[in-house]
Design an enzyme around this catalytic site. Structure first.
Site, mmCIF file in Angstrom:
data_model
loop_
_atom_site.group_PDB
_atom_site.id
_atom_site.type_symbol
_atom_site.label_atom_id
_atom_site.label_comp_id
_atom_site.label_asym_id
_atom_site.label_seq_id
_atom_site.Cartn_x
_atom_site.Cartn_y
_atom_site.Cartn_z
ATOM 1 N N ARG A 155 87.423 -23.229 -46.405
ATOM 2 C CA ARG A 155 85.979 -23.432 -46.454
ATOM 3 C C ARG A 155 85.236 -22.102 -46.564
ATOM 4 O O ARG A 155 84.275 -21.979 -47.332
ATOM 5 C CB ARG A 155 85.529 -24.214 -45.217
ATOM 6 C CG ARG A 155 85.916 -25.687 -45.296
ATOM 7 C CD ARG A 155 85.648 -26.440 -44.009
ATOM 8 N NE ARG A 155 85.846 -27.882 -44.208
ATOM 9 C CZ ARG A 155 86.116 -28.741 -43.242
ATOM 10 N NH1 ARG A 155 86.215 -28.326 -41.986
ATOM 11 N NH2 ARG A 155 86.284 -30.027 -43.516
ATOM 12 N N ASP A 165 89.638 -24.105 -42.234
ATOM 13 C CA ASP A 165 88.478 -23.233 -41.990
ATOM 14 C C ASP A 165 88.477 -22.071 -42.986
ATOM 15 O O ASP A 165 87.432 -21.673 -43.509
ATOM 16 C CB ASP A 165 88.515 -22.671 -40.564
ATOM 17 C CG ASP A 165 88.623 -23.749 -39.513
ATOM 18 O OD1 ASP A 165 87.591 -24.260 -39.075
ATOM 19 O OD2 ASP A 165 89.758 -24.080 -39.135
ATOM 20 N N ARG A 214 86.135 -31.599 -26.141
ATOM 21 C CA ARG A 214 87.465 -31.186 -26.563
ATOM 22 C C ARG A 214 88.514 -31.444 -25.496
ATOM 23 O O ARG A 214 89.658 -31.791 -25.801
ATOM 24 C CB ARG A 214 87.453 -29.703 -26.956
ATOM 25 C CG ARG A 214 86.656 -29.415 -28.200
ATOM 26 C CD ARG A 214 86.393 -27.932 -28.417
ATOM 27 N NE ARG A 214 87.625 -27.161 -28.475
ATOM 28 C CZ ARG A 214 88.020 -26.343 -27.518
ATOM 29 N NH1 ARG A 214 87.302 -26.188 -26.431
ATOM 30 N NH2 ARG A 214 89.130 -25.681 -27.642
#
Length: 320
Positions: free
Chosen positions: A157, A154, A94
């Site tokens: 989901r 997110d 990241r």
């Protein structure tokens, strides 16, 4: 005040940018979509392909074309999708991705601000919390007009997984994934409900062969993107729909509450870091940041997200 043209500029014509273009086109709410990309031929191909869909019945006669940053001057919404992303087989570094996309975002924002500080900017590029912070705090652009997609996908989901498990319409599932769009994201189980039924009553009232496993459900919500990446090489549909959801909320001034990334200014005792909390989205961007009630454990997780993101901002020397 500039007249509203319902013009959207999309920066980046890659897998995500092209999916966003088609999703926004499908809303039937915009008059013009302009795509900007260093690969002009790719941008031309995507806009040409999509433009021919407007011939069909019930398709709005949208002008789709390739443009440049000068097109931002009268855009109502600018969507930033440019920059490298993690590819199958690559290490999920990241910090490395952040370093690359911070440079991309610096260049893009410098170009945008030559022409406007009025448009709503939707940031999709990852790591979205880092580049959203950069955009909001380094260019004298109104912070409320910059919206990171954050944990909106997110959250979608999580709701879909719960709806599938309990055989209900996803739109009857409520609750959020908050914090970082990444490893430290967490579900607000204290707020999760189906039509008012709290999560700890799901098995009893809605019925299920297997008792709810909150850790497993959250893990599935957080790792689905990686699974999609491994299966098809990239993710596009989910994030494109997330962007369209924000676009619609802005264009229709919906007052919708969505979990998006923005710089906190003392909410939950957190400052000087961008992460996702529920926000009211209007034609002006983020009109309110909501401190929804969190349990002590959830508040602790939110602060862990803030600490993780703060370390990355400090490592990149972009925290103000």
């Amino acid at each position: 005040m500039k007249p509203v043209k319902n013009k959207v500029v999309i920066i980046g014509a890659g897998m995500v940018g092209s999916a966003v273009m088609n999703s926004v086109l499908g809303l039937g709410l915009v008059a013009e979509i302009v795509v900007i990309d260093n690969n002009v031929n790719k941008a031309k191909g995507e806009t040409l392909d999509a433009s021919h869909t407007t011939s069909f019945a019930y398709s709005p006669n949208v002008l789709l074309r390739v443009g440049d940053y000068e097109d931002c001057s009268d855009a109502q919404i600018i969507i930033m999708t440019a920059g490298p992303s993690i590819k199958p087989g690559e290490t999920l570094d990241r910090l490395l991705l952040a370093d690359k996309n911070v440079k991309v975002m610096n260049s893009v924002m410098a170009s945008i601000t030559k022409y406007t500080k009025d448009a709503i900017i939707i940031v999709v590029t990852n790591p979205v919390d880092i580049v959203t912070y950069l955009a909001q705090n380094s260019f004298d652009y109104p912070k409320e007009k910059i919206i990171g997609t954050g944990t909106l996908l997110d959250t979608a989901r999580l709701r879909r997984i719960l709806a599938r498990k309990y055989l209900v319409d996803t739109k009857n599932v409520h609750g959020y994934v908050l914090g970082e769009h990444g490893g430290s994201a967490f579900a607000t189980w204290s707020l999760v409900n189906v039509a008012g039924i709290p999560y700890n009553e799901f098995d009893k009232i809605l019925g299920s062969k297997d008792p709810i496993d909150t850790d497993a459900i959250l893990d599935e919500a957080k790792t689905t993107g990686l699974k999609i990446l491994q299966l098809k090489g990239y993710t596009s549909s989910g994030i494109a729909m997330s962007v369209s959801r924000i676009v619609k909320a802005v264009l229709l001034n919906e007052l919708s509450i969505l979990p998006v990334s923005t710089t906190l200014d003392g909410e939950y005792g957190i400052k000087n870091v961008a992460l996702s909390i529920p926000c009211v989205i209007t034609s002006d961007g983020i009109s309110k940041k909501l401190e929804v009630p969190l349990s002590p454990e959830e508040l602790k997780k939110l602060k862990i997200s803030a600490e993780n993101l703060g370390k990355i901002l400090d490592n990149l020397n972009i925290r103000k």
